[in-house]
Write a protein that holds these residues in place. Sequence first.
Motif, short mmCIF file in Angstrom:
data_model
loop_
_atom_site.label_atom_id
_atom_site.label_comp_id
_atom_site.label_asym_id
_atom_site.label_seq_id
_atom_site.Cartn_x
_atom_site.Cartn_y
_atom_site.Cartn_z
N LEU A 1 -33.06 8.59 -28.62
CA LEU A 1 -33.49 8.45 -30.01
C LEU A 1 -32.32 8.30 -30.98
O LEU A 1 -32.54 8.02 -32.16
CB LEU A 1 -34.32 9.68 -30.42
N SER A 2 -31.10 8.50 -30.50
CA SER A 2 -29.95 8.49 -31.40
C SER A 2 -29.72 7.10 -31.97
O SER A 2 -30.09 6.08 -31.38
CB SER A 2 -28.69 8.97 -30.67
N ILE A 3 -29.07 7.06 -33.14
CA ILE A 3 -28.74 5.79 -33.77
C ILE A 3 -27.87 4.95 -32.85
O ILE A 3 -28.07 3.73 -32.71
CB ILE A 3 -28.02 6.06 -35.11
N GLU A 4 -26.89 5.60 -32.19
CA GLU A 4 -26.00 4.87 -31.28
C GLU A 4 -26.79 4.17 -30.19
O GLU A 4 -26.56 2.98 -29.90
CB GLU A 4 -24.98 5.83 -30.66
N ASN A 5 -27.74 4.88 -29.57
CA ASN A 5 -28.47 4.28 -28.46
C ASN A 5 -29.55 3.32 -28.91
O ASN A 5 -29.92 2.41 -28.17
CB ASN A 5 -29.04 5.38 -27.55
N GLN A 6 -30.07 3.50 -30.12
CA GLN A 6 -30.96 2.48 -30.66
C GLN A 6 -30.23 1.15 -30.82
O GLN A 6 -30.77 0.08 -30.51
CB GLN A 6 -31.51 2.93 -32.02
N LEU A 7 -29.00 1.20 -31.32
CA LEU A 7 -28.20 -0.02 -31.47
C LEU A 7 -27.76 -0.57 -30.12
O LEU A 7 -27.86 -1.79 -29.87
CB LEU A 7 -26.98 0.26 -32.35
N ALA A 8 -27.29 0.32 -29.24
CA ALA A 8 -26.78 -0.13 -27.94
C ALA A 8 -27.86 -0.78 -27.08
O ALA A 8 -27.56 -1.65 -26.25
CB ALA A 8 -26.16 1.06 -27.20
N ALA A 9 -29.12 -0.38 -27.28
CA ALA A 9 -30.21 -0.95 -26.48
C ALA A 9 -30.37 -2.45 -26.71
O ALA A 9 -30.95 -3.15 -25.86
CB ALA A 9 -31.51 -0.22 -26.81
N ARG A 10 -29.86 -2.96 -27.83
CA ARG A 10 -30.00 -4.38 -28.13
C ARG A 10 -28.75 -5.19 -27.76
O ARG A 10 -28.68 -6.39 -28.02
CB ARG A 10 -30.33 -4.57 -29.61
N LEU A 11 -27.77 -4.52 -27.17
CA LEU A 11 -26.53 -5.20 -26.80
C LEU A 11 -26.68 -5.98 -25.50
O LEU A 11 -27.33 -5.51 -24.57
CB LEU A 11 -25.40 -4.19 -26.61
N THR A 12 -26.04 -7.13 -25.43
CA THR A 12 -25.91 -7.86 -24.17
C THR A 12 -24.45 -8.04 -23.78
O THR A 12 -24.15 -8.54 -22.70
CB THR A 12 -26.58 -9.25 -24.27
N CYS A 13 -23.53 -7.63 -24.67
CA CYS A 13 -22.10 -7.78 -24.38
C CYS A 13 -21.60 -6.60 -23.56
O CYS A 13 -22.21 -5.53 -23.55
CB CYS A 13 -21.31 -7.92 -25.68
N PRO A 14 -20.48 -6.76 -22.87
CA PRO A 14 -19.98 -5.68 -22.01
C PRO A 14 -19.37 -4.52 -22.79
O PRO A 14 -18.76 -4.72 -23.84
CB PRO A 14 -18.91 -6.37 -21.15
N VAL A 15 -19.55 -3.31 -22.25
CA VAL A 15 -18.88 -2.11 -22.79
C VAL A 15 -18.04 -1.52 -21.67
O VAL A 15 -18.55 -1.23 -20.58
CB VAL A 15 -19.90 -1.07 -23.29
N ILE A 16 -16.75 -1.38 -21.92
CA ILE A 16 -15.83 -0.81 -20.95
C ILE A 16 -15.62 0.66 -21.32
O ILE A 16 -14.97 0.97 -22.32
CB ILE A 16 -14.50 -1.57 -20.92
#
Length: 365
Positions: free
Chosen positions: A103-118
């Motif tokens: 439910l966090s803001i960070e994970n709400q935003l991250a759920a829409r990412l398609t780019c890589p996170v290292i």
Amino acid sequence: MHVAIIGAGPSGLACALELQRQGVKPVIFERFHRTGYPVERVDVLLNLPWHPVKNQLAYLARRYHLQLHPLAPLHTIIMHSPGHRAVIRSRLGYLLHRGRSPLSIENQLAARLTCPVIFETIADPQALAREYDWVVVATGDSKATRQLGLWLEHSRIIIRGALVLGEFEPHTFHVFWDTRFAKHGYGYLAPFDAGRACLYLMVGGITPADMDDYWELFLESKKLHYPVVQTCEMEFHTGRATGHQLGNILLVGNSGGFFSNLFGLGLFPGMISGVLAARAILRGDNYERLIRPLLRRIEQLNELRCKLDKLDNRGLDRLVGILGMPGIKQLIYCSGLDVIPTIQAALTWFDRLTFRPPPAQPRHH
């Protein structure tokens, strides 16, 4: 175009999503092993500092394509000074979940990412600047900015927080002012739900070793003896960035000083700065020009904070008493007008009213 973003917090993710929306896939470097700060907390979006914006979440969605879901609307703020208590009820903003919860803001935003996170990588902006066309620094602190020589320090604050259990009003935010346990900082209690809340204390001008005494006095004087699930402690540098771009390196969020010393309010301007950095990169715009309105408002709020810093407990009592008066409440919280300049002027008058000159020294003959 190759873009690196350092930090997978709200500002860095907002930047990544805007780049992604325009067809550029950045690479994100994150020091932790997953998205979100390890300790859960509640952040508040207050309408007042950003009037005439009436609904910050709707504004972020409309202007910056950032769709966010709050924990709850904020309907009540209860302000506590040593001898007064003022209750404000209106449409005051939102409570937002931060951390590693889905439910966090960070994970709400991250759920829409398609780019890589290292993950689990501490990246060096200057090293990445030699490999990438652009580097966006969104680390959530001023460390990289200080290393780049672009940070003007105001103060260092020790922050202690706790996740606590109890019975809470889900739409209510408590703020505590008292120079005995917070000096010119403050404490706050913000609920996740009816059974859990986060309890925080921010104190400037002390060392980490001093915090135990201030924390215990805070809990005892305000009778905040809740069962504690988790605690955290950190040091935060307040100040401002003297510049927000160095070559192909851009500073966003807390790294760029996009927060107010008034209440540590940085989520709203921080995410906007991330989107504006992406737009500057994509369009070849002048980043410093794009962020100028944000910086002007933050400077106004910081000036207001400086005026509050001059108040002792007697002055805080009088201020909270005034802020709780019906006519004042209606003007400040319910009118939708931009009252920050008016509050600044009123505090200047208030400071003169409450100023007590030091006693005259006896003459020696």
